[in-house]
Write a protein that holds these residues in place. Structure first.
Motif, PDB file in Angstrom:
ATOM      1  N   VAL A  40       0.842  -1.202   0.000  1.00 12.24           N
ATOM      2  CA  VAL A  40       0.000   0.000   0.000  1.00 12.24           C
ATOM      3  C   VAL A  40       0.877   1.252   0.000  1.00 12.24           C
ATOM      4  O   VAL A  40       0.651   2.189  -0.780  1.00 12.24           O
ATOM      5  N   ARG A  41       1.888   1.282   0.861  1.00 12.67           N
ATOM      6  CA  ARG A  41       2.781   2.443   0.923  1.00 12.67           C
ATOM      7  C   ARG A  41       3.494   2.644  -0.416  1.00 12.67           C
ATOM      8  O   ARG A  41       3.613   3.779  -0.915  1.00 12.67           O
ATOM      9  N   ALA A  42       3.994   1.553  -0.984  1.00 19.18           N
ATOM     10  CA  ALA A  42       4.735   1.657  -2.242  1.00 19.18           C
ATOM     11  C   ALA A  42       3.837   2.146  -3.378  1.00 19.18           C
ATOM     12  O   ALA A  42       4.248   2.983  -4.189  1.00 19.18           O
ATOM     13  N   MET A  43       2.604   1.647  -3.446  1.00 17.25           N
ATOM     14  CA  MET A  43       1.703   2.062  -4.517  1.00 17.25           C
ATOM     15  C   MET A  43       1.271   3.515  -4.341  1.00 17.25           C
ATOM     16  O   MET A  43       1.105   4.239  -5.324  1.00 17.25           O
ATOM     17  N   GLN A  44       1.114   3.951  -3.110  1.00 12.88           N
ATOM     18  CA  GLN A  44       0.759   5.358  -2.882  1.00 12.88           C
ATOM     19  C   GLN A  44       1.866   6.276  -3.383  1.00 12.88           C
ATOM     20  O   GLN A  44       1.603   7.295  -4.040  1.00 12.88           O
ATOM     21  N   GLY A  45       3.113   5.916  -3.085  1.00  6.03           N
ATOM     22  CA  GLY A  45       4.241   6.718  -3.550  1.00  6.03           C
ATOM     23  C   GLY A  45       4.383   6.698  -5.060  1.00  6.03           C
ATOM     24  O   GLY A  45       4.601   7.737  -5.692  1.00  6.03           O
ATOM     25  N   VAL A  55      -8.333   5.250  -6.441  1.00  8.87           N
ATOM     26  CA  VAL A  55      -9.744   5.513  -6.139  1.00  8.87           C
ATOM     27  C   VAL A  55     -10.333   4.445  -5.205  1.00  8.87           C
ATOM     28  O   VAL A  55     -11.504   4.539  -4.827  1.00  8.87           O
ATOM     29  N   GLY A  56      -9.535   3.476  -4.842  1.00  6.88           N
ATOM     30  CA  GLY A  56      -9.983   2.456  -3.901  1.00  6.88           C
ATOM     31  C   GLY A  56      -8.785   1.823  -3.243  1.00  6.88           C
ATOM     32  O   GLY A  56      -7.785   1.515  -3.903  1.00  6.88           O
ATOM     33  N   ASN A  57      -8.843   1.660  -1.923  1.00  7.26           N
ATOM     34  CA  ASN A  57      -7.743   1.070  -1.173  1.00  7.26           C
ATOM     35  C   ASN A  57      -8.346   0.110  -0.157  1.00  7.26           C
ATOM     36  O   ASN A  57      -8.884   0.535   0.869  1.00  7.26           O
ATOM     37  N   VAL A  58      -8.270  -1.171  -0.445  1.00  8.05           N
ATOM     38  CA  VAL A  58      -9.012  -2.172   0.321  1.00  8.05           C
ATOM     39  C   VAL A  58      -8.049  -3.225   0.864  1.00  8.05           C
ATOM     40  O   VAL A  58      -7.121  -3.635   0.180  1.00  8.05           O
ATOM     41  N   ARG A  59      -8.287  -3.669   2.089  1.00  8.60           N
ATOM     42  CA  ARG A  59      -7.481  -4.741   2.684  1.00  8.60           C
ATOM     43  C   ARG A  59      -8.292  -6.025   2.734  1.00  8.60           C
ATOM     44  O   ARG A  59      -9.502  -6.022   2.993  1.00  8.60           O
TER      45      ARG A  59
END
Length: 241
Positions: A40-45, A55-59
């Motif tokens: 998640v951190r890597a994709m955000q950066g 537009v969506g961040n799901v665990r």
């Protein structure tokens, strides 16, 4: 010491690949725990620097089952691509849940998704055309292989297939792990843990999965140029770029 690629390197290669498909809106579905956190951190950066909008961040649920709710939530805002940051067998199951939810866009996997069960059986139709970032060893052998490293990879893949009737994407890491430890022991002339650590920390090596460069402050040694983009074609991983 970690031989698998750094999440940041994977995401930074994935982002331009997504853009090359004329997609700018993505969703991320990540596993529970530290592995998903790093993704998640890597994709955000990578998204911030690569012109992508998440537009969506799901665990995923830690129980490892019933991925349908996560799939529906991830595609609620109609992303053009969904990044699945989860290892096999969950990766294939999430792709299947996305297709069951009527999602028809692009799917991207990270390296730990590469396993036979991701592209076979009930998952086969769901993952056809999906993409993955993975060390270039996944490409297997080629008649154009000319360097010592390429010939070594070709020999390893051929011998592995002869022994096990198929190729496992995780096998090169195991081979490289043994080789790195053996090389450290030879240089140290000892199997003392402290001496092994000293010589591991300075190793620069070309392995089967990729190239490594360790340092006292860098224990994740795979170099980013060892990575490539692959796509699923008729149930097999094939080189995309």
């Amino acid at each position: 010491y970690k031989l698998t690629p750094d999440a940041t390197d994977v995401a930074e290669l994935m982002a331009p690949a997504v853009r090359s498909l004329n997609v700018t809106r993505i969703a991320v579905i990540a596993s529970a725990g530290a592995h998903g956190d790093s993704g998640v951190r890597a994709m955000q950066g990578a998204a911030a620097g690569g012109g992508l909008q998440i537009v969506g961040n799901v665990r995923l649920p830690a129980t490892g089952d019933n991925f349908a709710p996560a799939a529906r939530t991830a595609i609620a805002d109609n992303p053009g691509a969904v990044v699945i940051w989860a290892a096999a067998p969950d990766a294939g199951a999430v792709a299947r849940a996305l297709r069951a939810a009527k999602y028809s866009g692009k799917i991207f996997f990270e390296p730990t998704a590469v396993a036979d069960d991701t592209v076979t059986g009930d998952n086969r139709a769901a993952v056809e055309g999906a993409f993955v970032v993975h060390p270039v060893s996944l490409a297997g052998s080629s008649l154009t292989d000319t360097t010592r490293a390429e010939l070594g990879r070709r020999d390893f893949v051929n011998r592995y297939i002869q022994a096990y009737d198929g190729f496992d994407g995780f096998a090169p890491y195991a081979s490289d792990a043994v080789t790195l430890i053996v090389n450290a022991a030879r240089l140290a002339r000892s199997v003392d843990h402290g001496r092994l650590r000293v010589f591991l920390e300075t190793q620069v090596s070309e392995g089967i999965a990729g190239s490594y460069q360790f340092a006292p402050i860098k224990h994740g040694g795979m170099e980013s140029d060892s990575l490539g983009i692959f796509t699923v074609t008729q149930g097999s991983w094939t080189k995309f770029s």
